[in-house]
Design a protein around this motif. Structure first.
Motif, short mmCIF file in Angstrom:
data_model
loop_
_atom_site.label_atom_id
_atom_site.label_comp_id
_atom_site.label_asym_id
_atom_site.label_seq_id
_atom_site.Cartn_x
_atom_site.Cartn_y
_atom_site.Cartn_z
N VAL A 15 13.36 3.93 11.28
CA VAL A 15 12.67 3.18 10.24
C VAL A 15 11.24 2.89 10.66
N VAL A 16 10.29 3.27 9.80
CA VAL A 16 8.88 2.98 10.02
C VAL A 16 8.50 1.66 9.36
N LEU A 17 8.97 1.46 8.13
CA LEU A 17 8.64 0.27 7.36
C LEU A 17 9.90 -0.31 6.75
N GLY A 21 12.95 -8.67 0.74
CA GLY A 21 12.79 -9.86 -0.10
C GLY A 21 11.36 -10.30 -0.28
N LEU A 22 10.44 -9.35 -0.44
CA LEU A 22 9.01 -9.68 -0.53
C LEU A 22 8.69 -10.37 -1.85
N LYS A 23 8.01 -11.52 -1.74
CA LYS A 23 7.51 -12.23 -2.91
C LYS A 23 6.02 -12.48 -2.73
N THR A 24 5.23 -11.95 -3.64
CA THR A 24 3.78 -12.17 -3.62
C THR A 24 3.39 -12.80 -4.94
N TRP A 25 2.88 -14.02 -4.86
CA TRP A 25 2.56 -14.79 -6.06
C TRP A 25 1.09 -15.15 -6.10
N PHE A 26 0.61 -15.37 -7.32
CA PHE A 26 -0.77 -15.78 -7.55
C PHE A 26 -0.76 -17.10 -8.32
N PRO A 27 -1.15 -18.20 -7.69
CA PRO A 27 -1.18 -19.48 -8.42
C PRO A 27 -2.31 -19.51 -9.43
N THR A 28 -2.02 -19.97 -10.64
CA THR A 28 -3.04 -20.14 -11.68
C THR A 28 -2.85 -21.52 -12.31
N GLY A 63 1.54 -2.70 -2.34
CA GLY A 63 0.75 -1.99 -1.34
C GLY A 63 -0.24 -2.89 -0.63
N PHE A 64 -0.96 -3.71 -1.37
CA PHE A 64 -1.93 -4.62 -0.77
C PHE A 64 -1.25 -5.68 0.09
N SER A 65 -0.04 -6.08 -0.27
CA SER A 65 0.71 -7.04 0.54
C SER A 65 1.04 -6.45 1.90
N ILE A 66 1.46 -5.18 1.91
CA ILE A 66 1.78 -4.51 3.17
C ILE A 66 0.53 -4.39 4.04
N MET A 67 -0.60 -4.09 3.42
CA MET A 67 -1.85 -3.91 4.15
C MET A 67 -2.49 -5.22 4.58
N GLY A 68 -2.00 -6.35 4.05
CA GLY A 68 -2.62 -7.63 4.35
C GLY A 68 -3.99 -7.76 3.73
N GLN A 69 -4.18 -7.16 2.54
CA GLN A 69 -5.47 -7.16 1.88
C GLN A 69 -5.40 -7.77 0.48
N LEU A 70 -4.61 -8.82 0.34
CA LEU A 70 -4.50 -9.50 -0.94
C LEU A 70 -5.78 -10.29 -1.22
N GLU A 71 -6.20 -10.25 -2.48
CA GLU A 71 -7.34 -11.05 -2.89
C GLU A 71 -6.87 -12.49 -3.14
N PRO A 72 -7.58 -13.49 -2.60
CA PRO A 72 -7.22 -14.88 -2.90
C PRO A 72 -7.29 -15.12 -4.41
N PRO A 73 -6.41 -15.94 -4.96
CA PRO A 73 -5.46 -16.82 -4.26
C PRO A 73 -4.09 -16.18 -4.02
N GLY A 74 -3.99 -14.86 -4.16
CA GLY A 74 -2.70 -14.21 -3.93
C GLY A 74 -2.20 -14.43 -2.52
N ARG A 86 7.40 -5.39 14.18
CA ARG A 86 6.59 -6.60 14.01
C ARG A 86 6.53 -6.98 12.53
N ASP A 87 6.63 -8.26 12.27
CA ASP A 87 6.53 -8.75 10.90
C ASP A 87 5.06 -8.93 10.55
N LEU A 88 4.54 -8.08 9.66
CA LEU A 88 3.12 -8.10 9.33
C LEU A 88 2.70 -9.41 8.66
N THR A 89 3.65 -10.10 8.04
CA THR A 89 3.30 -11.35 7.36
C THR A 89 2.96 -12.46 8.34
N THR A 90 3.31 -12.28 9.61
CA THR A 90 3.06 -13.33 10.61
C THR A 90 1.81 -13.06 11.45
N LEU A 91 1.17 -11.90 11.27
CA LEU A 91 0.04 -11.53 12.11
C LEU A 91 -1.25 -12.20 11.64
#
Length: 337
Positions: A15-17, A21-28, A63-74, A86-91
């Motif tokens: 397994v590479v990736l 249970g990924l959740k990516t939200w944008f508060p508005t 894709g942007f979540s995996i790359m760690g390149q979300l635009e705020p406020p995402g 390694r868990d990329l969400t913790t880096l």
């Protein structure tokens, strides 16, 4: 929760990736936009995943979540993205910067998101190499020339002296792909990189990407709304709707015998499936607002087969290596007209 990982997990050493249970939200001001909601999948080395869906389905945000390149406020609010254990969400930002370009790379729909218009192609490629590897400029130039040649750019040494505006759209996209390949990353995420190109150039680039993935043993996520591209390129397909994966499996299973009615609608909407003079098929209605999704199956407001059962939460149902979220799946003999 039953998820794709549990049902389709390959041997862990391959397994590479591993997205869970990924959740990516944008508060508005109006509430939380759940752009990605409980998305799970895994990829082994050398496999190509086609991530398919309409605009707004959440595929690019994944894709942007995996790359760690979300635009705020995402932000990633829940889940894990395991890459190389390694868990990329913790880096932190610096750790992600060292990974991006070196072990994970992204190809954007617009190559000018990669290319600086005021710098020569060679300058940008050499700097990209020197940012991660301690080599001489001469060695970096040699690698840059080889990368341009690998993606089919003629006279690659001369192209290093060109500015992006001096290249055609197709040539700029090839340069962007060459930059992504400079360090032979383990994972490449391609976000509709051929959408703006004519079909001839598109076919050439797809063929070259296939060859490079096969030769270099890289893993690829190809994000697109174009099922004809997916049919030629992908080993596996994940269909997204309203932030969730609604169908997942091997490409031949999903495309030839789809079970979810949204997938059927996407396939039947491809113009080449219609006879000349026949009215184009389409999916009725529009994608619901991510601020006010219907309960249960989000597609039920557009589905002819919807009934009271569809208002309940839809777990992932698995048949062999093929999964879907539908309590009224399409039978194999009626899947496609």
């Amino acid at each position: 929760m039953t998820d794709i990982i549990d049902q389709h997990a390959p041997p862990r050493s391959d397994v590479v990736l591993d997205v869970r249970g990924l959740k990516t939200w944008f508060p508005t001001r109006a509430g939380e936009v759940k752009a990605v909601d409980e998305v799970s999948f895994s990829l082994t080395r050398g496999r190509v995943l086609g991530l398919v869906g309409e605009s707004g389905s959440g595929k690019s945000v994944t894709g942007f979540s995996i790359m760690g390149q979300l635009e705020p406020p995402g932000r990633v609010v829940e889940g894990s993205i395991l890459f190389g254990g390694r868990d990329l969400t913790t880096l932190d930002r610096e750790s992600m910067r060292r990974l991006r370009g070196k072990r994970i790379a992204m190809i954007f729909q617009d190559p000018m998101m990669t290319l600086n218009p005021v710098l020569k192609v060679g300058t940008q490629m050499i700097e990209a190499i020197l940012a991660h590897d301690q080599v001489s400029k001469a060695q970096a130039r040699e690698r840059s020339t080889a990368a341009l040649a690998a993606v089919g750019i003629p006279s690659p040494a001369e192209r290093l002296s060109a500015y992006p505006h001096q290249l055609s759209g197709g040539m700029r996209q090839r340069v962007a792909i060459a930059i992504a390949l400079l360090h032979r990353p383990e994972l490449i995420i391609a976000d509709e990189p051929t959408t703006a190109l004519d079909v001839t150039i598109q076919a050439q680039i797809i063929a070259q990407v296939q060859r490079l993935v096969r030769e270099l043993g890289m893993t690829l996520i190809w994000i697109t709304h174009d099922l004809s591209v997916v049919s030629r390129l992908a080993d596996d397909v994940a269909v997204m709707y309203a932030g969730r994966i609604v169908e997942y499996g091997k490409a031949e299973d999903v495309l030839n015998a789809p079970r979810h009615r949204y997938t059927v609608g996407l396939i039947e909407s491809v113009p080449s499936r219609n006879r000349p003079g026949e009215r184009l098929r389409q999916i009725d209605g529009i994608t619901p607002s991510l601020l006010a999704l219907p309960t249960g199956c989000a597609f039920r407001t557009r589905c002819d087969a919807a009934d009271a059962q569809c208002a309940a939460a839809q777990p992932l149902r698995t048949h062999g290596t093929h999964s879907h979220r539908c309590c009224h799946p399409v039978a194999a003999h009626e899947a496609l007209r």
